[in-house]
Structures are given as C-alpha cells and as structure tokens.
Design an enzyme around this catalytic site. Structure first.
Site, mmCIF file in Angstrom:
data_model
loop_
_atom_site.group_PDB
_atom_site.id
_atom_site.type_symbol
_atom_site.label_atom_id
_atom_site.label_comp_id
_atom_site.label_asym_id
_atom_site.label_seq_id
_atom_site.Cartn_x
_atom_site.Cartn_y
_atom_site.Cartn_z
ATOM 1 N N GLU A 108 1.255 -1.415 -0.305
ATOM 2 C CA GLU A 108 0.000 -0.041 -0.182
ATOM 3 C C GLU A 108 1.194 1.184 0.175
ATOM 4 O OE1 GLU A 108 -2.505 -1.732 3.181
ATOM 5 O OE2 GLU A 108 -4.505 -0.807 2.188
ATOM 6 N N GLU A 128 -3.949 -9.979 3.498
ATOM 7 C CA GLU A 128 -4.716 -9.113 5.338
ATOM 8 C C GLU A 128 -5.564 -10.476 5.549
ATOM 9 O OE1 GLU A 128 -3.104 -7.128 3.057
ATOM 10 O OE2 GLU A 128 -3.170 -5.280 3.928
HETATM 11 C C1 3H9 Z 1 -1.070 -4.710 7.105
HETATM 12 O O1 3H9 Z 1 -0.367 -4.523 6.223
HETATM 13 C C2 3H9 Z 1 -2.532 -4.049 7.149
HETATM 14 C C3 3H9 Z 1 -2.819 -3.248 6.492
HETATM 15 O O2 3H9 Z 1 -3.472 -2.936 5.600
HETATM 16 C C4 3H9 Z 1 -2.552 -1.225 7.490
HETATM 17 C C5 3H9 Z 1 -3.810 -0.674 7.763
HETATM 18 C C6 3H9 Z 1 -3.532 0.123 8.597
HETATM 19 N N1 3H9 Z 1 4.170 -7.614 11.929
HETATM 20 O O3 3H9 Z 1 7.478 -15.263 8.934
HETATM 21 P P1 3H9 Z 1 8.460 -15.285 9.379
HETATM 22 C C7 3H9 Z 1 7.713 -11.657 12.612
HETATM 23 S S1 3H9 Z 1 -1.948 -6.414 8.242
HETATM 24 C C8 3H9 Z 1 5.222 -7.793 12.801
HETATM 25 O O4 3H9 Z 1 9.025 -16.085 9.871
HETATM 26 P P2 3H9 Z 1 9.492 -15.806 6.031
HETATM 27 C C9 3H9 Z 1 7.783 -13.202 12.279
HETATM 28 O O5 3H9 Z 1 7.049 -13.046 13.313
HETATM 29 C C10 3H9 Z 1 -0.181 -7.213 7.266
HETATM 30 N N2 3H9 Z 1 5.878 -9.360 12.893
HETATM 31 O O6 3H9 Z 1 9.976 -14.670 7.934
HETATM 32 C C11 3H9 Z 1 8.678 -13.431 12.658
HETATM 33 O O7 3H9 Z 1 9.299 -13.163 13.934
HETATM 34 P P3 3H9 Z 1 10.160 -14.001 14.741
HETATM 35 C C12 3H9 Z 1 0.429 -7.520 6.295
HETATM 36 C C13 3H9 Z 1 5.634 -9.813 11.802
HETATM 37 O O8 3H9 Z 1 10.802 -15.686 6.162
HETATM 38 C C14 3H9 Z 1 9.820 -12.561 11.707
HETATM 39 O O9 3H9 Z 1 8.866 -11.149 11.095
HETATM 40 N N3 3H9 Z 1 1.504 -9.182 6.183
HETATM 41 C C15 3H9 Z 1 5.424 -9.276 10.865
HETATM 42 O O10 3H9 Z 1 8.972 -17.322 6.688
HETATM 43 C C16 3H9 Z 1 10.100 -13.526 10.633
HETATM 44 O O11 3H9 Z 1 8.694 -13.985 10.034
HETATM 45 C C17 3H9 Z 1 1.314 -9.455 6.234
HETATM 46 O O12 3H9 Z 1 0.116 -10.059 6.974
HETATM 47 C C18 3H9 Z 1 4.835 -8.436 10.513
HETATM 48 N N4 3H9 Z 1 3.777 -7.983 9.393
HETATM 49 O O13 3H9 Z 1 8.530 -14.450 5.619
HETATM 50 C C19 3H9 Z 1 3.131 -10.716 6.069
HETATM 51 N N5 3H9 Z 1 5.233 -10.350 9.100
HETATM 52 O O14 3H9 Z 1 11.023 -14.265 14.294
HETATM 53 C C20 3H9 Z 1 2.828 -11.417 7.114
HETATM 54 C C21 3H9 Z 1 6.448 -10.769 9.469
HETATM 55 O O15 3H9 Z 1 10.155 -13.304 16.002
HETATM 56 N N6 3H9 Z 1 4.387 -11.907 6.991
HETATM 57 N N7 3H9 Z 1 6.821 -10.494 10.872
HETATM 58 O O16 3H9 Z 1 9.061 -15.463 15.159
HETATM 59 C C22 3H9 Z 1 4.946 -13.213 6.473
HETATM 60 O O17 3H9 Z 1 3.720 -13.093 5.796
HETATM 61 C C23 3H9 Z 1 5.905 -13.632 6.532
HETATM 62 O O18 3H9 Z 1 6.490 -13.031 8.053
HETATM 63 C C24 3H9 Z 1 7.279 -13.599 5.566
HETATM 64 C C25 3H9 Z 1 8.507 -13.324 5.277
HETATM 65 C C26 3H9 Z 1 6.409 -13.517 4.169
HETATM 66 C C27 3H9 Z 1 7.117 -11.781 5.498
#
Ligand code: 3H9
Length: 694
Positions: A108, A128
């Site tokens: 975004e 999301e």
């Molecule tokens: C959003 O954006 C709303 C908007 O529309 C705005 C509205 C106003 N936040 O998965 P991994 C941490 S909603 C906080 O193991 P990978 C995760 O907990 C969001 N923390 O790595 C982990 O911590 P730890 C939309 C996050 O390489 C570490 O990062 N976005 C977030 O297998 C590593 O993560 C999503 O839903 C976050 N957003 O995969 C994306 N993301 O090491 C969510 C990750 O302490 N994330 N962490 O356990 C993912 O899909 C995967 O993490 C990603 C990396 C593909 C990025």
C-alpha cells in the site's frame, strides 16, 4: 548520509534522494518506521536539489506490512496515511524499489509511489485476508485501479504473493531490475523520470479499469458464488469483496476509502481477526524451543531414506523430492514398491495437469526417488523415516536392523502416530539420534508435522528436524512422548464423545452438522466414511460390539462401498441413511438405551470441552511447550477453523470457568472421563488463562 532515526536513513546520489529503511526482520511498519519514513520524505522534499526520491529497504525484504503486533493496542507516531500522503503528494517523482516481499501495508505504501521497480525474485501481495483483515490503507481502492477488478478480487481474497514478472504484466511494477542491482536500477529509473519529465502518476487518479466493471454487478455475484465453499465461515473475504465493489461504485476515491476504513475497523475489532492474528504468531512461536537455542548445530540432510511405499511412505517421500532432496524408498516386495511409486507418479502427473508444475518437473522429482528392496541401501542416508505397520514389535525390529545398517550420526525417525518413541529408540544403540516425525495424511499435502522428542533425543537432532520441516514447507510443533501425542490424544476425546452422543440419542448427521457449522471441514462420521470404516477392522474378530462394526459387517464400509454412516449417490454426495438409523435404533435397544433429544449446544460442548480439558492435561504434563503449540497442531492438522484460533484459544475465549463448570456437570452425570484437569481447576481459581501458562 543522514540518520533520520534508528531504522531510517536519508542519502543522496546526485539529485536523487534515497530513503533507506532497515528494521529487521521484515521492515514492518511499526511506529518507528512510520515516523522515519514521514520525516525522511519531508526532509528530502525540502531539499531544493532533490529532483526524485527512491524508497528502498535493507535486509531480506521490502516492507512486509503493518506491524501486526501493534494491532489492538494504542497507535503511536505518524499514521500510515500520513506516510502515504508524504509520498503520493510529493512534487518530485518517487520510485519504490522492491525486493523480497511487498505485502499488505508495504504494498500500500509502494502503491503511493509514482513508479515501482522490482527484482524478478520479488513478490507483491495483499495478504491481510489471512489474518482476518482487509488492506486498510487504500489497498482495495488502488489495486483494482491498476490490476483491474477481477485480478484485484482474486489477490485480496486469496492473499497470494504474486511474482514480480506477473506484477510487471499487470502494471503493478514498471520495470524489472537485474537481481542484485536493485538500487542502481531504481536510481537510474528515477533519473529517467527527471530527464524525461515523467508525470507524477498517482494510482488513485486512474479510473479506467474501474469503468470497465461499472454496471456489471454479476462480476461480484459470480465471484462470490464460485468461492462460496472456500470462504465459508470467514468474514474477511466478503468484506474484501465489498471494498472492491465500493471502489467501482463510489463517486470518488475518498468515498471508496471511507467504506474500506469502516469495514477494516469492523474486522479489526472482531473475534475472527483476533484469532487469525493469534494463529499467525502461534505458528512462528512454535519454532522457539526454550532449551534448543537458534544456534544449535544441525546435521546436513542430503539424502533421505523412507521405509514403506504405502500411502504414508509415498507421501512423505514426495515432500523431500519436492525440496530437491534425493530419497531411497525401501519396500519388502517388488509389487508393493512398484505400486507405491506409481501412486507417487500419478499424484505428480495430476499436479502437472492442474498447472502446478511442468511434466519436466514430474520427471525431475521422480528422478530423485530410488526404489529398493534392501535395507542396506539406506546405509549412507542422513535421515531415515520409518512408515511401516503401526505395531511396536514390527517397529522395534525395523529400528534394530536400521541401527546396524545406517551410518553413525544419521537420524532414525519414526512416523508412528501413537506408539512410544522411547520404546522404539530402546531397540537401537543410538537413542539420542531417534525422534518421531509424525506426518499427517495425505503427507504431501497436510502442513502439520508433529516432532516427537524422546527422552534421550539430542538437541542437535531436534534442531535439525525443526529446520528440515521448514525446508519441506511444514509447520512443525515439538511434542513429548505420550499415547497419540498432542493431536490424536485430543482427537480420541472427541471421537469417544461423538460415538457416545449417537448411542444416547443424536444421529451421526446431527453431530457432523454441529461440528461443520462450527467450522470444521467435516464431522467425524463423514470423515470416517471418507477414510473407510474398516480401517483397523478385522472381519474374523468382528462381534457387532459397536455401530461401526455392525456397519462393516453389513459391508457398509464408507464412501468406497457407496454406504457407511451415510448413503452415497454416484457422485459421492452423502445422504442421511435410514439403514444406519435402524442399525442405531436396534443397537440402542439391545443395550437397553432409551434415546433422548440432545441439543446442538450439548453436542458442541461434549465434543469440544473434553478436548480442551485433555489439552490442559498435555500442558500440565509438559508434553507441549505452550498452549499455542497445541492450537497450531489443531489448526494445521485437524481442520480446526483458523477464525476460532484453536481449542486452547477457544477455551480462553469461552471462559475457562465456563469450561470447568460444564466438565464438572458432565462428570457428575456421566463419570470420570470428564474429570477436570488440575491445571484447568487451578487456572480458574487464579483467574488465569491457558495463554498465561508459561
Ligand atoms: C497490514 O499490513 C494492514 C494494512 O493494510 C494497514 C492497515 C492500516 N508484523 O514469517 P517469518 C515477524 S497487515 C509483525 O518467520 P519468513 C514474524 O513474527 C500485515 N511481525 O519469516 C517473525 O518474528 P520472529 C500484512 C512480523 O521469511 C519474523 O517477522 N502483512 C510481520 O518465513 C519473520 O517472519 C502480512 O500479513 C508483521 N507484518 O516470511 C505479512 N511479518 O522471528 C505477514 C513477519 O520473532 N508476514 N513478522 O518469530 C509474512 O507473511 C511472512 O512473515 C513473510 C516472511 C513472507 C514476510
């Protein structure tokens, strides 16, 4: 180079300003990041020499979204909307440089830049929906303006991460940069913008693609219909669709964005998103093992052996071949081996026909599988997984023989779903190298892997297994040795109650309907019919001692015989069966049971609360590290609906006092199968929850 704050730098390359974010692990839009971005853009724009701005991230990825851990709390600092405005309203062109993933709020933000450059390995998405939300910072309004309505509907409701090449095709990305040359390419692109006086293109002002969908409500109706099954029970997909509808039907971008904001807030405050956000962190938390630190050495797994080419062994082997790891599959007889490998090939060919990969890939994967009738061929494997018949004497024999054949330092794993891993390990002279790797059927599809830690299993072997699970795309949960481990141990409670409810007066389809409506993909009786009622049934020993036995004796052995608990038509559609109804009535009469009417509420409580109570015992006995690990097992291996967070989360939500009161009432009425666990009693007495157990 100016340090704006600890996560943001501003530098200059000639007349191009470069804003660099570095907020590990994934550059999520935390308060610090938002503040840094807002200030950096203000400063860059205030510099009269700056004629274009590049936004780029250090580390493994572009911005992966809003910081999910901030949700539900007080928001501090600049808002995401402030940041977006600074970018979109910039008087000089802004180029977003994308590597890794640009997800959610990250995309975004990029959609507010005037141009986007990405490396081919990058992916963009609005995921999301997977945490029960919708893109709440204009994503549902900007995406259809660039990608078109159909594509946008697909992306926001699936949450898929779209590869950069496809993003280029749909106009989401303007140029691909060679891998490793993102910064240079983005700066060069920015210079081109300056030289060619390229317009300050704002996605929000581009209405052409929306026009095409105006006056065609059938686009949305058809999409809802086509996906009804997939979206069942979930609130977020429908809200996402409504936002795209609002983009098409609103008089202005602002009006559409207001609709988006309202729906976003409703989802954010709701139970489903809370559960789905919890599940997101629970899955990642499960990787953290208090006494096995991240830097524990691991054993390289270059070659795997699998014993047994049946459904389970074949499925397990596919996981490794998919990850490019060679597998030797050992069977006792040539025809069983041939049959097993043929099934694997059939699975791969089906996937290829479905477009998931090419026929070349089928050959590549099959080329990694070697069949053998000789255990000796496993001698140089780094890991051997046994998937033979579920009997202790057979398992012990296999392990004793493996111990003699397989090189020292290799891991010997059992796929048992129930048996004592320590006893199996005792058949070897290397119990520290023995572990349980419990795959779920179909093993090439189901995401869960229960990793069973034996009394003597070494930390190195645990760390290796956890890492390997990631390599083959599984969600791993470490559990302790007990009958059925976490998943099947709790399932046994539900199975017992489902059967008891039918004896007492409910019909199998009543129980199934209640659990289906709760959100499970199917109830236990429909599941039994699908798997085959004759699993573990031996005709010669059958004594009509359960309804299931009677059905098997009548050759009603499930879907495969056209009848089981249900009757099936030629398309395998289930219908409640009058035959089964009579079998049940006769069975009750024989047992002297007078059937009673059982409410849906009782069905649900009887099926779920004993499971939650068993989960409490598992925690108490330290067979799971934390309650969220138990939830991760149920969410990924047993079809528990993710929008209800898992049994322990659900128990906390319902209120442990309520669960305890019901269990006590059931115990009074029906005996000690319902005896509340000591932990449940203690938590209620202390006013605490499962989530508080550390
Ligand atoms: C959003 O954006 C709303 C908007 O529309 C705005 C509205 C106003 N936040 O998965 P991994 C941490 S909603 C906080 O193991 P990978 C995760 O907990 C969001 N923390 O790595 C982990 O911590 P730890 C939309 C996050 O390489 C570490 O990062 N976005 C977030 O297998 C590593 O993560 C999503 O839903 C976050 N957003 O995969 C994306 N993301 O090491 C969510 C990750 O302490 N994330 N962490 O356990 C993912 O899909 C995967 O993490 C990603 C990396 C593909 C990025």
């Amino acid at each position: 180079m100016t340090e704006i704050n600890p996560v943001t730098d501003l530098s200059r390359d000639g007349n191009v300003a470069i804003v660099t974010l570095n907020s590990p692990p994934v550059n999520a839009l935390s308060a610090n990041v938002r503040d840094g971005l807002a200030t950096a853009f203000q400063q860059a724009k205030a510099d009269p020499e700056v004629k274009a701005i590049v936004l780029i991230c250090d580390g493994r990825t572009f911005i992966a979204g809003a910081d999910i851990s901030e949700f539900g709390g007080q928001m501090k600092g600049a808002s995401l909307f402030d940041v977006q405005k600074e970018i979109e309203e910039s008087p000089v062109p802004v180029v977003a440089a994308i590597h890794g993933t640009a997800l959610g709020g990250g995309l975004e933000v990029a959609l507010c830049a005037h141009y986007r450059v990405a490396v081919p390995s990058a992916k963009c998405g609005l995921p999301e929906v997977n945490i029960g939300l919708l893109p709440g910072a204009g994503g549902t309004q900007r995406l259809p303006r660039i990608a078109g309505v159909e594509k946008a509907l697909e992306m926001v409701t699936s949450g898929q991460h779209v590869p950069a090449k496809q993003c280029l095709d749909m106009g989401l990305v303007d140029e691909l940069a060679p891998e490793g040359k993102l910064k240079e390419t983005a700066v060069a692109f920015a210079r081109k913008c300056i030289a060619e006086n390229k317009p300050l293109r704002k996605v929000r002002d581009n209405n052409d693609k929306l026009q095409a969908a105006k006056g065609h409500p059938e686009i949305f109706a058809n999409f809802r219909k086509a996906n009804a099954r997939k979206f069942r029970g979930f609130k977020a997909p429908e809200a996402n669709i409504q936002c795209i509808e609002a983009a098409v039907n609103s008089a202005s971008f602002e009006e559409g964005q207001q609709a988006e904001r309202k729906l976003f807030m409703e989802l954010m405050m709701g139970d489903q998103s809370a559960a789905q956000r919890y599940a997101f962190f629970a899955e990642r938390q499960a990787n953290k093992i208090p006494d096995v630190p991240d830097d524990t050495p691991t054993i390289p797994i270059r070659k795997v052996g699998v014993i047994g080419a049946g459904t389970m062994g074949g499925g397990i082997s596919m996981n490794f071949a998919n990850a490019g790891i060679p597998v030797t599959v050992v069977e006792m007889k040539q025809d069983a081996l041939d049959r097993g490998l043929k099934v694997v090939r059939g699975n791969y060919e089906r996937s290829a026909k479905g477009g998931r990969f090419t026929m070349d890939d089928v050959e590549k994967r099959m080329g990694l599988l070697t069949g053998s009738l000789n255990l000796e061929d496993l001698k140089d494997c780094d890991l051997v997984i046994e998937a033979v018949f579920e009997r202790m004497d057979i398992k012990k024999d296999v392990f004793a023989r493996l111990d003699g054949v397989v090189k020292q330092g290799a891991i010997l794993a059992t796929n048992t779903s129930y048996l004592n891993v320590d006893e199996i390990a005792s058949a070897t002279k290397r119990p520290e190298y023995v572990i349980g790797l419990h795959f779920f059927s179909p093993a090439n599809v189901m995401r869960l892997l229960e990793i069973v830690r034996g009394e003597k299993t070494s930390k190195e072997v645990i760390a290796t297994s956890m890492k390997l699970a990631k390599t083959i795309g599984k969600v791993a949960v470490l559990v302790g040795v007990c009958p059925g481990f976490v998943g099947n141990r709790m399932l046994a409670q539900r199975t017992r109650e489902a059967n008891a409810l039918v004896l007492e007066g409910a019909m199998p389809w009543d129980v199934d309907r209640v659990l289906y409506d709760f959100g499970f993909p199917m109830g236990p009786f429909a599941m039994g019919d699908l798997a085959g009622l004759d699993i573990g049934w031996v005709k010669e020993n059958s004594r009509s001692s359960t309804i299931r036995e009677v059905l098997c004796e009548m050759d009603r052995r499930g879907q495969k015989t056209g009848a089981g608990f249900y009757d099936y038509d030629e398309n395998r559609n289930a219908k409640p069966s009058p035959v089964t109804e009579k079998v049940i009535a006769d069975f009750r009469a024989k047992q002297g049971i007078n059937p009673r009417t059982i409410s849906d509420e009782e069905i649900l409580e009887r099926c779920l609360y004993p499971m939650i109570n068993e989960g409490a015992k598992i925690l108490e006995e330290k067979k799971a590290i934390r309650s969220s690990d138990i939830d991760t097992v149920w969410l990924n291996g047993y079809g528990w609906p993710v929008y209800r967070g898992g049994p322990m989360f659900y128990g906390d939500r319902v209120g442990l006092d309520k669960v305890l009161a019901k269990m006590t009432e059931f115990q009074g009425r029906m005996g000690d199968a319902f005896k509340p666990s000591a932990l449940l009693e203690k938590l209620v007495a202390d006013g605490r929850k499962f989530a508080d157990v550390k």
